[in-house]
Design a protein around this motif. Structure first.
Motif, PDB file in Angstrom:
ATOM      1  N   LEU A   9     -62.238  -9.709  29.194  1.00 43.34           N
ATOM      2  CA  LEU A   9     -62.143  -8.262  29.421  1.00 43.34           C
ATOM      3  C   LEU A   9     -63.189  -7.579  28.551  1.00 43.34           C
ATOM      4  O   LEU A   9     -63.287  -7.868  27.361  1.00 43.34           O
ATOM      5  N   TYR A  11     -64.220  -3.838  27.316  1.00 45.58           N
ATOM      6  CA  TYR A  11     -63.799  -2.439  27.232  1.00 45.58           C
ATOM      7  C   TYR A  11     -64.960  -1.617  26.681  1.00 45.58           C
ATOM      8  O   TYR A  11     -65.476  -1.937  25.606  1.00 45.58           O
ATOM      9  N   GLU A  29     -63.579  -7.055  34.175  1.00 46.32           N
ATOM     10  CA  GLU A  29     -62.804  -8.300  34.095  1.00 46.32           C
ATOM     11  C   GLU A  29     -63.608  -9.410  34.743  1.00 46.32           C
ATOM     12  O   GLU A  29     -64.102  -9.238  35.858  1.00 46.32           O
ATOM     13  N   ALA A  58     -49.943 -16.259  34.484  1.00 42.35           N
ATOM     14  CA  ALA A  58     -50.430 -15.131  35.268  1.00 42.35           C
ATOM     15  C   ALA A  58     -51.915 -14.910  35.013  1.00 42.35           C
ATOM     16  O   ALA A  58     -52.678 -14.614  35.940  1.00 42.35           O
ATOM     17  N   ARG A  82     -56.891 -14.609  27.044  1.00 44.95           N
ATOM     18  CA  ARG A  82     -57.812 -13.496  27.312  1.00 44.95           C
ATOM     19  C   ARG A  82     -58.768 -13.378  26.135  1.00 44.95           C
ATOM     20  O   ARG A  82     -58.404 -13.708  24.996  1.00 44.95           O
ATOM     21  N   VAL A  84     -61.012 -10.122  24.574  1.00 48.60           N
ATOM     22  CA  VAL A  84     -61.308  -8.685  24.725  1.00 48.60           C
ATOM     23  C   VAL A  84     -62.566  -8.398  23.911  1.00 48.60           C
ATOM     24  O   VAL A  84     -62.613  -8.683  22.715  1.00 48.60           O
ATOM     25  N   VAL A  86     -64.881  -5.278  22.864  1.00 49.17           N
ATOM     26  CA  VAL A  86     -64.929  -3.812  22.839  1.00 49.17           C
ATOM     27  C   VAL A  86     -66.366  -3.408  22.533  1.00 49.17           C
ATOM     28  O   VAL A  86     -66.890  -3.720  21.458  1.00 49.17           O
ATOM     29  N   THR A  93     -67.333  -5.736  19.564  1.00 47.47           N
ATOM     30  CA  THR A  93     -66.285  -6.272  18.697  1.00 47.47           C
ATOM     31  C   THR A  93     -65.452  -7.237  19.541  1.00 47.47           C
ATOM     32  O   THR A  93     -65.022  -6.870  20.634  1.00 47.47           O
ATOM     33  N   GLY A  94     -65.231  -8.439  19.032  1.00 46.82           N
ATOM     34  CA  GLY A  94     -64.523  -9.447  19.815  1.00 46.82           C
ATOM     35  C   GLY A  94     -63.110  -9.683  19.320  1.00 46.82           C
ATOM     36  O   GLY A  94     -62.850  -9.671  18.113  1.00 46.82           O
ATOM     37  N   LEU A  95     -62.184  -9.866  20.270  1.00 50.54           N
ATOM     38  CA  LEU A  95     -60.793 -10.231  19.954  1.00 50.54           C
ATOM     39  C   LEU A  95     -60.454 -11.427  20.835  1.00 50.54           C
ATOM     40  O   LEU A  95     -60.400 -11.295  22.059  1.00 50.54           O
ATOM     41  N   TRP A  96     -60.250 -12.578  20.217  1.00 50.42           N
ATOM     42  CA  TRP A  96     -60.019 -13.798  20.985  1.00 50.42           C
ATOM     43  C   TRP A  96     -58.583 -14.235  20.843  1.00 50.42           C
ATOM     44  O   TRP A  96     -58.143 -14.575  19.745  1.00 50.42           O
ATOM     45  N   GLU A  97     -57.871 -14.274  21.970  1.00 50.59           N
ATOM     46  CA  GLU A  97     -56.505 -14.801  21.933  1.00 50.59           C
ATOM     47  C   GLU A  97     -56.544 -16.303  21.621  1.00 50.59           C
ATOM     48  O   GLU A  97     -57.508 -16.988  21.954  1.00 50.59           O
ATOM     49  N   PRO A  98     -55.471 -16.805  20.990  1.00 48.46           N
ATOM     50  CA  PRO A  98     -55.487 -18.228  20.611  1.00 48.46           C
ATOM     51  C   PRO A  98     -55.413 -19.169  21.814  1.00 48.46           C
ATOM     52  O   PRO A  98     -55.877 -20.300  21.727  1.00 48.46           O
TER      53      PRO A  98
ATOM     54  N   HIS B  19     -67.492  -4.608  15.180  1.00 47.34           N
ATOM     55  CA  HIS B  19     -68.707  -5.385  15.448  1.00 47.34           C
ATOM     56  C   HIS B  19     -68.648  -6.788  14.859  1.00 47.34           C
ATOM     57  O   HIS B  19     -69.667  -7.439  14.707  1.00 47.34           O
ATOM     58  N   ALA B  20     -67.418  -7.256  14.596  1.00 42.45           N
ATOM     59  CA  ALA B  20     -67.203  -8.658  14.230  1.00 42.45           C
ATOM     60  C   ALA B  20     -66.350  -9.309  15.322  1.00 42.45           C
ATOM     61  O   ALA B  20     -65.824  -8.622  16.205  1.00 42.45           O
ATOM     62  N   THR B  21     -66.222 -10.633  15.254  1.00 42.77           N
ATOM     63  CA  THR B  21     -65.360 -11.356  16.195  1.00 42.77           C
ATOM     64  C   THR B  21     -64.099 -11.796  15.452  1.00 42.77           C
ATOM     65  O   THR B  21     -64.180 -12.245  14.310  1.00 42.77           O
ATOM     66  N   HIS B  22     -62.942 -11.628  16.110  1.00 38.80           N
ATOM     67  CA  HIS B  22     -61.658 -11.869  15.466  1.00 38.80           C
ATOM     68  C   HIS B  22     -60.867 -12.910  16.228  1.00 38.80           C
ATOM     69  O   HIS B  22     -60.759 -12.821  17.449  1.00 38.80           O
ATOM     70  N   VAL B  24     -57.358 -13.822  17.217  1.00 37.43           N
ATOM     71  CA  VAL B  24     -56.056 -13.163  17.259  1.00 37.43           C
ATOM     72  C   VAL B  24     -55.007 -14.177  16.814  1.00 37.43           C
ATOM     73  O   VAL B  24     -54.935 -15.283  17.351  1.00 37.43           O
ATOM     74  N   VAL B  27     -50.080 -13.045  19.846  1.00 35.76           N
ATOM     75  CA  VAL B  27     -50.147 -12.163  21.013  1.00 35.76           C
ATOM     76  C   VAL B  27     -48.723 -11.874  21.458  1.00 35.76           C
ATOM     77  O   VAL B  27     -47.944 -12.803  21.670  1.00 35.76           O
TER      78      VAL B  27
END
Lengths: 282, 282
Positions: A9, A11, A29, A58, A82, A84, A86, A93-98, B19-22, B24, B27
């Motif tokens: 995703l 954003y 997406e 899903a 997912r 995300v 941003v 900016t990255g958000l990585w689900e495990p 602006h960093a990668t995280h 998660v 969830v």
């Protein structure tokens, strides 16, 4: 092959401010995963390709519906992750689900499907990270299975999965320059990516450096996957290394020119591939 | 009733750095929407309730699968939105997707379903924002339809939707204190929420202030929805305002005590409702 795909995703916001609430201006997406990008590039080039890996829940169903190439994924009980990203006016900016934890039974089911697929394939590309639950030598197991069925292999991963996988002797390993130091005496060809400066290949037939004719600006995500796609095609066709590397550099540049990972600017590719500088190295 | 529900994702990270990668850490996914919270609270109290609204796409299907109360949603072509809340050690950062654009045909289909539902209902709670594509007077239309079918209404929204909806004369309007100033001469009862300090009600029968016996710490999201649930039940039962307001304050406090919006700490509710301070006001 993508064992750890994702729903990516993106954003778009004006400015990401920690601990504030943001209205997202635009949502994009896509089916994410290095192996899916490789398959998409080969498909765009008109090559026969089949994407495989693990998908669940899903989010896995959404990813599957977005895959535009032929595919055969093994279902898992966990939820495909997912990511995300941003994007604001400054940067991303990255958000990585495990991501899901894969069970032994699911891993065995994948291997059964994989063996059926490599029996009919000439090259398999093993791309990206391993999901939780798989052993560090998962790629080593798959590389040996491929070899047993006369299918060649390209390995493009990092960390322990790269180290253990490379030890199984894939035909090509594609680490980035930082990862290279960790590789113990690889027996196969090693194609190091040096970002916008191109590739260095160390092969049983010799060593070469391949550089693009000009610096390309754009989206570097997916450039490495386009390179892996070129390596797979060249391996299948027995293309000599200098021509293969020129093709890989041109495809990577064409991926940078396309706005979305997994897509290529086919005109840029055609205009570039005859102009890549390839010279013996070291 | 939730015209603009969401799949609420909560991501736990160590510290959100632009602006960093995280990675998660955790969830959590839940069906989000003020009306869904209202329905969940009434369901937990053993009251007959049916959730309705609009849902669409893959995300809408995920939301629907997570609804634990009886429900009857109208399908739409657009994708139900997601909200992403990134929680770090300091506080929460919100990312709200814009959500679907509802077509005239979908809005008409919803009204047809809604009329069938209000014919069998005693009270409808109209909660939350309006999705794109609906007119500002959407709640006004629904309040008039409910009244025509002898169904009472509680309106809990903000901005233009509140202003236009309140003009249609719902039985109870539940604005927060800031929104109150914008309300032009409401004819119905107005129950203002003042956060941890409780409620002020101005009704045709009199005005009261209701305050919790002690300050409750916890998750304030969903406290207003628990209050709306109490108002709906009290309206149905003809509960006198002082007892109704005590119930609403106790339920709101029980929602703050529960970790997740839409849930209540039933023991806290039982222990609190006899101890709420209610006194005439103004």
């Amino acid at each position: 092959m993508t064992l750890n795909p994702a729903l990516d995703l993106t954003y778009t916001v004006d400015a990401l401010v920690p601990h504030a609430t943001h209205r997202v201006r635009r949502v994009a997406e896509r089916a994410g995963g290095k192996g899916l990008n490789v398959a998409a590039v080969l498909h765009a080039l008109g090559e026969p390709v089949l994407a495989t890996g693990l998908l669940g829940g899903a989010t896995g169903a959404v990813v599957q519906a977005k895959i535009r190439t032929p595919h055969s994924f093994t279902p898992i009980g966990g939820e495909t992750r997912r990511t995300v990203t941003v994007v604001d006016r400054t940067d991303a900016t990255g958000l990585w689900e495990p991501g899901p934890v894969v069970t032994d039974v699911e891993w065995a089911a994948f291997q059964a499907n994989y063996v059926a697929l490599v029996q009919d394939a000439e090259v398999v590309v093993l791309s990206g990270s391993l999901p939780q639950g798989l052993p560090d030598d998962a790629y080593a197991v798959l590389i040996r299975l491929a070899r047993r069925h006369h299918c060649r292999s390209v390995l493009d991963t990092s960390g322990a999965a790269l180290e253990r996988g490379a030890a199984a002797g894939p035909d090509v390993v594609k680490p980035n320059a930082q990862e290279l130091a960790a590789l113990q005496s690889p027996t196969a060809a090693v194609v190091e990516s040096h970002g916008p400066e191109g590739l260095i290949a160390r092969t049983p037939q010799g060593s070469w450096r391949a550089a693009p004719p000009e610096v390309v600006t754009g989206n570097p995500t997916g450039a490495g996957d386009a390179c892996a796609a070129a390596l797979a095609r060249g391996l299948r066709d027995g293309t000599p290394w200098p021509a293969l590397l020129a093709d890989a550099v041109a495809l990577a540049a064409a991926a940078v020119k396309a706005p979305v990972a997994g897509e290529i600017d086919i005109n840029h590719y055609r205009a570039t591939r005859e102009r890549v500088h390839v010279q013996p190295h070291g």
